[in-house]
Design a protein around this motif. Structure first.
Motif, PDB file in Angstrom:
ATOM      1  N   CYS A  32     -35.403  42.380  68.710  1.00 63.73           N
ATOM      2  CA  CYS A  32     -34.808  43.355  67.357  1.00 63.73           C
ATOM      3  C   CYS A  32     -33.742  42.602  66.890  1.00 63.73           C
ATOM      4  N   TRP A  35     -33.846  41.321  61.792  1.00 59.89           N
ATOM      5  CA  TRP A  35     -33.167  41.882  60.357  1.00 59.89           C
ATOM      6  C   TRP A  35     -31.651  41.444  60.616  1.00 59.89           C
ATOM      7  N   ARG A  83     -27.448  49.754  57.105  1.00 60.20           N
ATOM      8  CA  ARG A  83     -28.311  49.100  56.406  1.00 60.20           C
ATOM      9  C   ARG A  83     -27.567  47.731  56.005  1.00 60.20           C
ATOM     10  N   LEU A  86     -27.891  44.729  58.297  1.00 62.30           N
ATOM     11  CA  LEU A  86     -29.033  43.962  58.629  1.00 62.30           C
ATOM     12  C   LEU A  86     -28.912  43.008  57.449  1.00 62.30           C
ATOM     13  N   ILE A  89     -32.165  42.192  55.045  1.00 61.44           N
ATOM     14  CA  ILE A  89     -32.643  42.927  54.224  1.00 61.44           C
ATOM     15  C   ILE A  89     -32.426  42.426  53.133  1.00 61.44           C
ATOM     16  N   LEU A  95     -37.816  43.390  49.262  1.00 61.54           N
ATOM     17  CA  LEU A  95     -36.886  44.442  49.548  1.00 61.54           C
ATOM     18  C   LEU A  95     -36.014  44.614  48.547  1.00 61.54           C
ATOM     19  N   ALA A 109     -30.769  52.281  58.034  1.00 66.18           N
ATOM     20  CA  ALA A 109     -31.889  52.032  57.784  1.00 66.18           C
ATOM     21  C   ALA A 109     -32.895  51.862  59.243  1.00 66.18           C
ATOM     22  N   SER A 111     -35.783  50.031  60.660  1.00 65.28           N
ATOM     23  CA  SER A 111     -36.288  48.754  60.756  1.00 65.28           C
ATOM     24  C   SER A 111     -37.274  48.136  61.346  1.00 65.28           C
ATOM     25  N   CYS A 112     -37.191  48.661  62.641  1.00 68.44           N
ATOM     26  CA  CYS A 112     -38.112  48.006  63.484  1.00 68.44           C
ATOM     27  C   CYS A 112     -38.654  49.168  64.752  1.00 68.44           C
ATOM     28  N   GLY A 146     -36.531  53.286  55.071  1.00 70.41           N
ATOM     29  CA  GLY A 146     -37.519  52.703  55.910  1.00 70.41           C
ATOM     30  C   GLY A 146     -38.199  51.609  55.134  1.00 70.41           C
ATOM     31  N   TYR A 147     -39.014  50.600  55.796  1.00 67.20           N
ATOM     32  CA  TYR A 147     -39.839  49.442  54.966  1.00 67.20           C
ATOM     33  C   TYR A 147     -41.178  49.521  55.661  1.00 67.20           C
ATOM     34  N   ARG A 163     -42.466  47.605  61.392  1.00 67.28           N
ATOM     35  CA  ARG A 163     -41.646  48.358  60.386  1.00 67.28           C
ATOM     36  C   ARG A 163     -42.222  49.730  60.535  1.00 67.28           C
TER      37      ARG A 163
END
Length: 191
Positions: A32, A35, A83, A86, A89, A95, A109, A111-112, A146-147, A163
């Motif tokens: 992890c 990001w 966020r 990270l 990003i 993004l 965020a 992210s994972c 979120g992504y 994601r």
């Protein structure tokens, strides 16, 4: 119905984080950290270094993520945090359509996600997402992003779903704020 408990990834849970991250997908090699650092840094960092980087994060406050336990076994992971921590990003072209300033500390965020293979299909990602929203809210986040991947735009391998999945975010009340690619969305939830 299995007993599911979700807890912060704190320093006393490093073995549990290791177990959750090594049960399928790229979690074992990424730890992890994808990001959190630039691509050049990621490529130059060994797995052992990434393990230590995550453990350092787990000694901090707030925790860098949450661990899901199913019947007492560490079964899943979600990264949730500010966020602006990270670093990759804002460097990720797809993004770049974010509507909020990248350095805003009130935006968090998700992210994972990692779910061990033997625990897939029981709704663990949705439970991790719900817990991540609550965690962000309890730490003062104003908005959480979120992504996720839109699986309706084509079949994806489980490795590509780290994601999260758009339908899970939508069911949790997130709204789409951008669609940088047909299968990728940026979603947000005001807290």
């Amino acid at each position: 119905m299995p007993d599911i408990i979700i807890a912060p990834a704190t320093a006393d849970r490093t073995d549990d984080a290791d177990h959750a991250l090594t049960g399928g997908g790229d979690g074992a090699s990424c730890r992890c950290q994808w990001w959190t650092i630039t691509n050049a840094e990621f490529q130059a960092t060994t797995v052992d270094d990434k393990v230590e980087m995550l453990r350092d994060e787990m000694r901090g406050d707030p925790a860098p993520g949450l661990i899901a336990y199913v019947d007492g076994e560490a079964a899943g992971w979600v990264r949730v945090g500010r966020r602006d921590a990270l670093r990759r990003i804002p460097r990720t072209r797809e993004l770049a359509e974010a509507t909020q300033p990248w350095d805003d500390p009130s935006i968090w965020a998700i992210s994972c996600f990692v779910v061990r293979k033997e625990y897939r299909g029981i709704g663990l990602t949705a439970r991790l997402l719900e817990a991540a929203v609550d965690f962000a809210r309890s730490h003062g986040a104003a908005t959480i992003e979120g992504y996720p991947i839109d699986t309706s735009a084509g079949k994806k391998s489980p490795n590509n779903l780290f994601r999260g999945v758009l339908s899970v975010f939508a069911a949790a009340g997130f709204h789409e704020i951008a669609r940088p690619k047909p299968d990728r969305a940026i979603v947000a939830l005001d807290l």
